[in-house]
Write a protein that holds these residues in place. Structure first.
Motif, PDB file in Angstrom:
ATOM      1  N   GLN A 206       0.820  -1.218   0.000  1.00 45.31           N
ATOM      2  CA  GLN A 206       0.000   0.000   0.000  1.00 45.31           C
ATOM      3  C   GLN A 206       0.850   1.263   0.000  1.00 45.31           C
ATOM      4  OE1 GLN A 206      -3.908  -0.001   2.058  1.00 45.31           O
ATOM      5  NE2 GLN A 206      -3.098   1.754   3.186  1.00 45.31           N
ATOM      6  N   GLN A 207       2.058   1.185   0.552  1.00 43.33           N
ATOM      7  CA  GLN A 207       2.940   2.339   0.522  1.00 43.33           C
ATOM      8  C   GLN A 207       3.396   2.636  -0.908  1.00 43.33           C
ATOM      9  OE1 GLN A 207       2.115   3.794   3.470  1.00 43.33           O
ATOM     10  NE2 GLN A 207       4.201   4.575   3.370  1.00 43.33           N
ATOM     11  N   SER A 208       3.635   1.583  -1.692  1.00 50.26           N
ATOM     12  CA  SER A 208       3.989   1.777  -3.100  1.00 50.26           C
ATOM     13  C   SER A 208       2.820   2.386  -3.860  1.00 50.26           C
ATOM     14  CB  SER A 208       4.392   0.441  -3.731  1.00 50.26           C
ATOM     15  OG  SER A 208       5.524  -0.108  -3.084  1.00 50.26           O
ATOM     16  N   PHE A 209       1.619   1.937  -3.537  1.00 52.84           N
ATOM     17  CA  PHE A 209       0.407   2.505  -4.132  1.00 52.84           C
ATOM     18  C   PHE A 209       0.292   3.986  -3.778  1.00 52.84           C
ATOM     19  CE2 PHE A 209      -4.354   3.035  -3.790  1.00 52.84           C
ATOM     20  CZ  PHE A 209      -4.607   3.047  -5.160  1.00 52.84           C
ATOM     21  N   ALA A 210       0.555   4.315  -2.519  1.00 55.97           N
ATOM     22  CA  ALA A 210       0.504   5.713  -2.079  1.00 55.97           C
ATOM     23  C   ALA A 210       1.533   6.557  -2.814  1.00 55.97           C
ATOM     24  CB  ALA A 210       0.729   5.792  -0.568  1.00 55.97           C
ATOM     25  N   PHE A 211       2.698   5.971  -3.051  1.00 54.28           N
ATOM     26  CA  PHE A 211       3.750   6.709  -3.749  1.00 54.28           C
ATOM     27  C   PHE A 211       3.344   7.001  -5.190  1.00 54.28           C
ATOM     28  CE2 PHE A 211       8.018   6.951  -5.830  1.00 54.28           C
ATOM     29  CZ  PHE A 211       8.467   8.075  -5.149  1.00 54.28           C
ATOM     30  N   ASP A 212       2.696   6.021  -5.844  1.00 49.86           N
ATOM     31  CA  ASP A 212       2.209   6.252  -7.198  1.00 49.86           C
ATOM     32  C   ASP A 212       1.098   7.296  -7.211  1.00 49.86           C
ATOM     33  OD1 ASP A 212       3.991   4.545  -8.381  1.00 49.86           O
ATOM     34  OD2 ASP A 212       2.618   2.833  -8.490  1.00 49.86           O
ATOM     35  N   LEU A 213       0.246   7.263  -6.194  1.00 46.98           N
ATOM     36  CA  LEU A 213      -0.792   8.290  -6.090  1.00 46.98           C
ATOM     37  C   LEU A 213      -0.166   9.676  -5.942  1.00 46.98           C
ATOM     38  CD1 LEU A 213      -3.377   6.594  -3.680  1.00 46.98           C
ATOM     39  CD2 LEU A 213      -3.702   7.092  -6.112  1.00 46.98           C
ATOM     40  N   ALA A 214       0.901   9.744  -5.159  1.00 47.04           N
ATOM     41  CA  ALA A 214       1.578  11.030  -4.956  1.00 47.04           C
ATOM     42  C   ALA A 214       2.179  11.533  -6.267  1.00 47.04           C
ATOM     43  CB  ALA A 214       2.663  10.885  -3.888  1.00 47.04           C
ATOM     44  N   ARG A 215       2.761  10.623  -7.038  1.00 48.13           N
ATOM     45  CA  ARG A 215       3.355  11.044  -8.311  1.00 48.13           C
ATOM     46  C   ARG A 215       2.271  11.456  -9.314  1.00 48.13           C
ATOM     47  NH1 ARG A 215       8.210   7.101 -10.089  1.00 48.13           N
ATOM     48  NH2 ARG A 215       6.749   5.400  -9.684  1.00 48.13           N
ATOM     49  N   LEU A 216       1.131  10.780  -9.285  1.00 51.47           N
ATOM     50  CA  LEU A 216       0.016  11.183 -10.137  1.00 51.47           C
ATOM     51  C   LEU A 216      -0.526  12.536  -9.695  1.00 51.47           C
ATOM     52  CD1 LEU A 216      -2.142  10.692 -12.294  1.00 51.47           C
ATOM     53  CD2 LEU A 216      -3.449   9.397 -10.582  1.00 51.47           C
ATOM     54  N   TYR A 217      -0.651  12.700  -8.388  1.00 55.46           N
ATOM     55  CA  TYR A 217      -1.182  13.944  -7.817  1.00 55.46           C
ATOM     56  C   TYR A 217      -0.315  15.141  -8.218  1.00 55.46           C
ATOM     57  CZ  TYR A 217      -3.310  16.937  -4.205  1.00 55.46           C
ATOM     58  OH  TYR A 217      -3.986  17.945  -3.538  1.00 55.46           O
ATOM     59  N   ALA A 218       0.970  14.896  -8.387  1.00 50.37           N
ATOM     60  CA  ALA A 218       1.901  15.982  -8.714  1.00 50.37           C
ATOM     61  C   ALA A 218       1.843  16.385 -10.184  1.00 50.37           C
ATOM     62  CB  ALA A 218       3.324  15.582  -8.343  1.00 50.37           C
ATOM     63  N   ILE A 242      -5.445   7.780   2.568  1.00 48.51           N
ATOM     64  CA  ILE A 242      -4.054   7.420   2.293  1.00 48.51           C
ATOM     65  C   ILE A 242      -3.220   8.690   2.343  1.00 48.51           C
ATOM     66  CG2 ILE A 242      -2.448   6.539   0.547  1.00 48.51           C
ATOM     67  CD1 ILE A 242      -4.647   4.695  -0.427  1.00 48.51           C
ATOM     68  N   ARG A 243      -2.203   8.676   3.164  1.00 47.61           N
ATOM     69  CA  ARG A 243      -1.364   9.858   3.318  1.00 47.61           C
ATOM     70  C   ARG A 243      -0.305   9.886   2.227  1.00 47.61           C
ATOM     71  NH1 ARG A 243       3.574  10.850   5.833  1.00 47.61           N
ATOM     72  NH2 ARG A 243       3.863  12.969   6.627  1.00 47.61           N
ATOM     73  N   ILE A 244      -0.193  11.050   1.573  1.00 51.02           N
ATOM     74  CA  ILE A 244       0.852  11.245   0.566  1.00 51.02           C
ATOM     75  C   ILE A 244       1.529  12.577   0.825  1.00 51.02           C
ATOM     76  CG2 ILE A 244      -0.508   9.961  -1.143  1.00 51.02           C
ATOM     77  CD1 ILE A 244      -0.892  12.743  -2.563  1.00 51.02           C
ATOM     78  N   LEU A 245       2.620  12.812   0.107  1.00 49.84           N
ATOM     79  CA  LEU A 245       3.259  14.125   0.101  1.00 49.84           C
ATOM     80  C   LEU A 245       3.097  14.704  -1.294  1.00 49.84           C
ATOM     81  CD1 LEU A 245       6.603  13.571   2.057  1.00 49.84           C
ATOM     82  CD2 LEU A 245       4.410  14.362   2.939  1.00 49.84           C
ATOM     83  N   ASP A 246       2.682  15.970  -1.366  1.00 47.87           N
ATOM     84  CA  ASP A 246       2.541  16.587  -2.680  1.00 47.87           C
ATOM     85  C   ASP A 246       3.893  17.068  -3.183  1.00 47.87           C
ATOM     86  OD1 ASP A 246       3.104  19.029  -1.432  1.00 47.87           O
ATOM     87  OD2 ASP A 246       1.014  19.676  -1.379  1.00 47.87           O
ATOM     88  N   ASP A 248       5.225  19.810  -3.166  1.00 47.62           N
ATOM     89  CA  ASP A 248       5.878  20.786  -2.292  1.00 47.62           C
ATOM     90  C   ASP A 248       6.260  20.197  -0.940  1.00 47.62           C
ATOM     91  OD1 ASP A 248       5.647  22.935  -4.169  1.00 47.62           O
ATOM     92  OD2 ASP A 248       3.526  23.115  -3.634  1.00 47.62           O
ATOM     93  N   GLY A 249       6.081  18.876  -0.807  1.00 48.11           N
ATOM     94  CA  GLY A 249       6.441  18.212   0.440  1.00 48.11           C
ATOM     95  C   GLY A 249       5.390  18.331   1.529  1.00 48.11           C
ATOM     96  N   ARG A 250       4.213  18.839   1.191  1.00 47.75           N
ATOM     97  CA  ARG A 250       3.142  18.960   2.173  1.00 47.75           C
ATOM     98  C   ARG A 250       2.299  17.697   2.184  1.00 47.75           C
ATOM     99  NH1 ARG A 250       0.926  24.548  -0.248  1.00 47.75           N
ATOM    100  NH2 ARG A 250       0.862  23.075  -2.007  1.00 47.75           N
ATOM    101  N   GLU A 251       1.856  17.291   3.364  1.00 44.58           N
ATOM    102  CA  GLU A 251       1.070  16.074   3.438  1.00 44.58           C
ATOM    103  C   GLU A 251      -0.363  16.332   2.988  1.00 44.58           C
ATOM    104  OE1 GLU A 251       1.175  14.569   7.403  1.00 44.58           O
ATOM    105  OE2 GLU A 251      -0.221  16.052   8.187  1.00 44.58           O
TER     106      GLU A 251
END
Length: 270
Positions: A206-218, A242-246, A248-251
């Motif tokens: 799920q952390q890998s999923f969150a990381f992909d979500l963060a990259r999509l979000y960016a 699911i917690r991600i970082l945008d 700008d490094g903001r959660e």
């Protein structure tokens, strides 16, 4: 407070002295071999005596190093919280995002656990034998930066999300799916559909999923290949998010996603 860096600085000095003696010992060994080959036994005996002296000095240095490590008290260092406190301080200094409480932390996109019983660290499922906080945080940062540089296909990821979303809607609407039927679906539910078996979740947690979500979000991508748009949504229940970082490094906390068609206004031809 016990500080690993103090021990490290002490060891650097002793290690240099030990290295010098080892180098001297190696030179003497070469001389010893050469003198035996030449038949110069007088010099050979002299070299062997000098080697014995260096060996005793090395043993004394190594005993001192062992005593320094024993006096440092590595178990107490971990169990009393000094290790964790210094690890968090280096996270702040090196700008590594960290959240959680001892002994479990999230250093996005990794999970970190301090095993006080066995004096080990776990980075996700990988056991890390590193009790120098600075070195560990540097490794985490390097691993994160490596992931950020890895290839990522945001449109392909959106396509997979949309397929899982449609399948979930189909289940919720008892097999009936219409383009007019939309709704917010929990991202965690989509993750379950994307990884139906445990072995899949092991390779793509799920952390890998969150990381992909963060990259999509960016990215600025907010639509699918079929023309639908999508948007993320929050939830009052933080456990559903699911917690991600945008960028700008903001959660940010992403809980749901919705795919929908945008109505095109009709032209007035009158």
């Amino acid at each position: 407070m016990t500080d690993y860096e103090d021990l490290f600085k002490q060891m650097v000095v002793v290690e240099k002295e030990l290295k010098d003696k080892i180098n001297s010992l190696q030179k003497l060994f070469k001389s010893l071999s050469k003198n035996m080959e030449k038949g110069d036994l007088k010099s050979w005996n002299k070299d062997l005596g000098a080697m014995r002296v260096y060996l005793k000095e090395q043993e004394t240095l190594m005993e001192g190093m062992q005593n320094q490590v024993d006096d440092f008290g590595i178990r107490a260092y971990v169990e009393n919280g000094d290790f964790a406190e210094q690890m968090l301080a280096y996270c702040d200094r090196l700008e590594v995002d960290v959240k959680g409480d001892y002994p479990n932390y999230e250093m996005f996109p990794f999970r970190v656990r301090v095993d006080t019983e066995n004096l080990d660290l776990y980075l996700d499922r990988k056991r890390i034998q590193c009790l120098r906080p600075l070195a560990f945080v540097q490794d985490v940062k390097a691993s994160r930066d490596k992931l950020l540089k890895a290839a990522f296909d945001p449109r392909g990821f959106v396509k997979e999300l949309a397929a899982a979303y449609d399948l979930m809607l189909l289940k919720q609407n008892q097999g009936k799916l219409s383009t007019s039927v939309v709704g917010d679906i929990y991202l965690k539910s989509l993750y379950t559909l994307l990884t139906p078996m445990r072995r899949f979740r092991k390779d793509y947690d799920q952390q890998s999923f969150a990381f992909d979500l963060a990259r999509l979000y960016a990215t600025d991508i907010r639509s699918t290949e079929d023309g639908r748009q999508f948007q993320f949504g929050p939830s009052r229940n933080i456990n559903k998010a699911i917690r991600i970082l945008d960028q700008d490094g903001r959660e940010q906390y992403l809980a749901t996603i919705r795919f929908f068609e945008v109505a095109v206004p009709e032209l007035d031809l009158s």
